[in-house]
Write a protein that holds these residues in place. Structure first.
Motif, short mmCIF file in Angstrom:
data_model
loop_
_atom_site.label_atom_id
_atom_site.label_comp_id
_atom_site.label_asym_id
_atom_site.label_seq_id
_atom_site.Cartn_x
_atom_site.Cartn_y
_atom_site.Cartn_z
N GLU A 172 102.52 52.01 40.26
CA GLU A 172 103.43 53.34 39.98
C GLU A 172 104.58 53.73 40.77
O GLU A 172 104.44 53.28 41.71
CB GLU A 172 102.36 54.91 39.98
N ASP A 173 105.49 54.57 40.39
CA ASP A 173 106.82 54.50 40.81
C ASP A 173 106.38 55.45 42.38
O ASP A 173 107.65 54.91 42.76
CB ASP A 173 107.79 55.25 40.04
N ASN A 174 105.96 56.36 41.92
CA ASN A 174 105.84 57.50 43.27
C ASN A 174 104.58 56.98 44.54
O ASN A 174 104.59 57.92 45.26
CB ASN A 174 105.97 58.25 42.75
N ILE A 175 104.09 56.35 44.48
CA ILE A 175 102.90 55.43 45.11
C ILE A 175 102.53 54.53 45.93
O ILE A 175 103.24 52.98 44.92
CB ILE A 175 101.33 55.90 44.39
N ARG A 176 102.42 54.33 47.31
CA ARG A 176 101.86 52.71 47.30
C ARG A 176 101.02 53.49 48.65
O ARG A 176 100.16 53.20 49.24
CB ARG A 176 102.92 52.79 48.57
N LEU A 177 99.89 51.63 48.18
CA LEU A 177 98.70 51.27 48.46
C LEU A 177 99.24 50.69 49.80
O LEU A 177 99.47 49.31 49.61
CB LEU A 177 97.86 50.63 47.56
N GLY A 178 98.50 51.21 51.51
CA GLY A 178 99.17 49.80 52.15
C GLY A 178 97.42 49.33 52.50
O GLY A 178 96.63 49.69 52.37
N PRO A 179 97.43 49.18 53.97
CA PRO A 179 96.79 48.33 54.46
C PRO A 179 95.90 48.77 54.75
O PRO A 179 95.80 50.28 55.12
CB PRO A 179 97.11 47.10 55.45
N GLY A 180 94.10 48.83 55.01
CA GLY A 180 93.87 49.89 55.51
C GLY A 180 92.70 51.16 54.59
O GLY A 180 92.95 52.43 55.28
N GLY A 181 93.33 51.19 53.27
CA GLY A 181 92.20 51.75 52.75
C GLY A 181 93.66 53.25 52.12
O GLY A 181 93.90 54.88 52.21
N THR A 182 94.88 53.24 52.78
CA THR A 182 96.26 53.99 52.71
C THR A 182 96.53 54.60 51.51
O THR A 182 97.00 53.63 50.99
CB THR A 182 97.55 54.26 53.86
N LEU A 183 96.76 55.42 50.74
CA LEU A 183 97.92 55.57 49.25
C LEU A 183 99.08 56.34 50.17
O LEU A 183 98.87 57.93 51.63
CB LEU A 183 97.11 56.35 48.85
N THR A 184 100.22 56.05 49.87
CA THR A 184 101.80 57.30 50.36
C THR A 184 101.97 57.59 49.30
O THR A 184 102.28 56.37 48.33
CB THR A 184 102.25 55.83 51.31
N LEU A 185 102.20 58.83 48.99
CA LEU A 185 103.26 59.97 48.25
C LEU A 185 104.59 59.36 48.87
O LEU A 185 105.13 60.03 49.92
CB LEU A 185 102.89 60.85 47.58
N LYS A 186 105.55 58.89 47.74
CA LYS A 186 106.73 58.41 48.59
C LYS A 186 107.73 59.61 48.75
O LYS A 186 108.49 59.94 49.74
CB LYS A 186 107.80 57.64 47.64
N SER A 187 107.66 60.36 47.50
CA SER A 187 108.45 61.61 47.83
C SER A 187 107.95 62.57 47.02
O SER A 187 107.72 62.17 45.77
CB SER A 187 109.77 61.50 47.27
N ALA A 188 106.68 63.12 47.13
CA ALA A 188 105.74 64.31 46.40
C ALA A 188 106.50 65.07 45.25
O ALA A 188 107.18 65.68 45.47
CB ALA A 188 105.07 65.49 47.67
N ARG A 189 105.79 64.75 43.96
CA ARG A 189 107.19 66.09 43.16
C ARG A 189 105.89 67.09 42.94
O ARG A 189 103.93 66.86 42.96
CB ARG A 189 106.76 64.74 41.70
#
Length: 374
Positions: free
Chosen positions: A148-165
Motif C-alpha cells: 500500500e502507498d502509505n504503509i510499510r511493514l518492518g521487521p519484528g512485526g512493526t507497521l508504519t504509517l508514512k504520513s497519516a491521512r
C-alpha cells in the motif's frame, strides 16, 4: 555562563534475552543543559509501573541524569521494544533495544492511539512472546501486504504509517503473531488520525500601551480537532479558567475555538508575557504576546545555568509608575545571566542591562542603551 546543550546519551542498555521469572534492569544515562528528563516507552507506549516494574531516575552532577527500569519476576508481557528518551528545551534524543522473554504468543492489553495528520506513526504488533516467527496485519478486516502507498511493514512485526491521512488511515488495526502455525495470538488497536491545533493570536494593541488603556487578546484556534483545551498564561503562570475575573483580567470563552482575554484598565502590574495554549490528543500549540505598559519598568529576559529563568527567590515589585525593583536571593548558579529593564513612553525608550556572574562574589556589569524616537 553555561549555554544550552542538547541531550546526549552516554550510557545505553543493550538487547537481552531472558527466561520468564528472571529479574532484569535497563539503564539509560544522559547529560545536557538544562538537565534532561527521561521517558520510558514499551512498544511505543509509556511503561506501566507496578509492584514488579519500577521506573525511576536520579540526577547527577554537571547536568547528568541516570534512569532505570527494574523488572522482578518477569513475565512474557514484559518483553518488547524498550525506548529511553532524553528531552529538554534544547532538544531530544532516544535509544531503543529489545527485551526478549521466552514464551508462547500472548495478546497484550491495548489502548487507542492517536496519529497526527501528516506525521509518521509506528505500530508494534500487540502480541508478546519470543521467538515470534510470522506476523499478519489487517485494517478493518482487510489484509495488509506492505504494498500500500502509505504503509510499510518492518521487521519484528512493526507497521508504519508514512504520513497519516485523515480519515483514510483511521481504523482498527489487528495483528496476528505465531511461533509455529499451530500456536498464535492476535490483538487489535484503534488508531484515530487527528489534526493538531494551530493558533492565531489577535491583539487590539501593537506591543506598547499607555496606562489606563483597554487591551483585548483573542486566541483563535484556526485548525485542530475537538475536543480542544484552551488555557491562558501570564509569565508562565496559568490564569484562572474561562468566565473568571482576576486582577482586572477577564477571560471569556466565545465557543470551542475562540477565547478572549481582556484588561479593562491597564496598569503597571499588567505588563508581561501572555500566552495562549491550545491542546488536543494530537498535540499542543502556543502563541505568546508581550504586553509593555509605557512608563513602567519590566524584567525583559533572564538566562543562565540550568535553563535560565533566574532561579528561585526571584521577585519583581513595582513601587509606583516610575520605579520597579528586582530582588534575587539567596544567590545560586541558577541566577547567572543577563537582566534587562526597559522604561518607555511615547517620546523615548531607555533600556539598562546587567550581567550577573555568581562565583563566590557577585559582579554586575551595567550597559545603557537609549533608542529615541524622532
Amino acid at each position: 555562563m553555561l549555554t544550552e546543550s542538547a541531550p546526549l546519551l552516554h550510557y545505553q542498555f543493550i538487547e537481552q534475552t531472558i527466561q520468564p521469572g528472571q529479574s532484569v534492569s535497563l539503564k539509560c544515562a544522559a547529560v545536557g543543559n538544562p538537565v534532561p528528563t527521561l521517558t520510558w516507552l514499551l512498544n511505543g507506549l509509556p511503561v506501566q509501573r507496578s509492584d514488579r516494574v519500577l521506573v525511576g531516575e536520579q540526577p547527577g552532577a554537571r547536568g547528568r541524569v541516570v534512569g532505570h527500569v527494574n523488572i522482578t519476576s518477569s513475565r512474557v508481557q514484559d518483553g518488547g521494544a524498550y525506548r529511553c528518551i532524553a528531552s529538554s528545551s534544547a532538544g531530544k534524543v532516544g535509544h531503543t533495544a529489545n527485551l526478549n522473554i521466552y514464551g508462547e504468543p500472548t495478546a497484550r492489553h491495548t489502548a487507542s492511539l492517536t496519529a497526527v495528520a501528516g506525521e509518521a506513526l509506528e505500530l508494534y504488533c500487540p502480541v508478546a512472546g519470543y521467538p515470534l516467527q510470522s506476523f499478519l496485519w489487517t485494517k478493518d478486516g482487510v489484509t495488509l501486504t506492505g504494498t500500500e502507498d502509505n504503509i510499510r511493514l518492518g521487521p519484528g512485526g512493526t507497521l508504519t504509517l508514512k504520513s497519516a491521512r485523515k480519515p483514510a488511515d483511521s481504523g482498527l488495526y489487528s495483528c496476528s503473531a505465531s511461533v509455529r502455525q499451530e500456536r498464535s495470538a492476535s490483538a487489535a488497536v484503534q488508531v484515530d488520525v487527528l489534526t493538531a491545533p494551530r493558533i492565531a493570536l489577535v491583539s487590539t494593541s501593537d506591543g506598547g500601551v499607555e496606562a489606563g488603556d483597554r487591551v483585548t487578546l483573542t486566541c483563535t484556534v484556526s485548525k485542530g480537532d475537538s475536543p480542544l483545551t484552551i488555557m491562558w498564561y501570564r509569565d508562565g503562570i496559568p490564569l484562572p479558567s474561562h468566565g473568571s475575573r482576576t486582577d482586572d483580567i477577564t477571560i471569556v470563552s466565545l465557543n470551542a475555538y475562540n477565547s478572549v482575554l481582556g484588561v479593562e484598565r491597564v496598569g503597571p502590574r499588567h505588563g508581561g508575557r501572555y500566552s495562549c495554549r491550545a491542546s488536543n490528543a494530537a498535540g499542543t500549540d502556543v502563541l505568546a504576546y508581550s504586553l509593555v505598559v509605557n512608563g513602567t519598568c519590566q524584567l525583559l529576559q533572564m538566562s543562565g545555568h540550568g535553563g535560565g529563568g533566574g532561579g528561585g527567590g526571584t521577585k519583581v515589585k513595582d513601587i509606583d509608575s516610575f520605579s520597579s525593583v528586582l530582588t534575587l536571593g539567596p544567590l545560586t548558579l541558577d541566577h547567572v545571566g543577563r537582566y534587562s529593564c526597559r522604561a518607555s513612553n511615547s517620546a523615548a525608550t531607555v533600556e539598562a542591562g546587567a550581567d550577573l556572574t555568581v562565583n563566590g562574589k557577585v559582579v554586575l556589569m551595567l550597559h545603557d542603551r537609549r533608542d529615541r524616537q524622532d
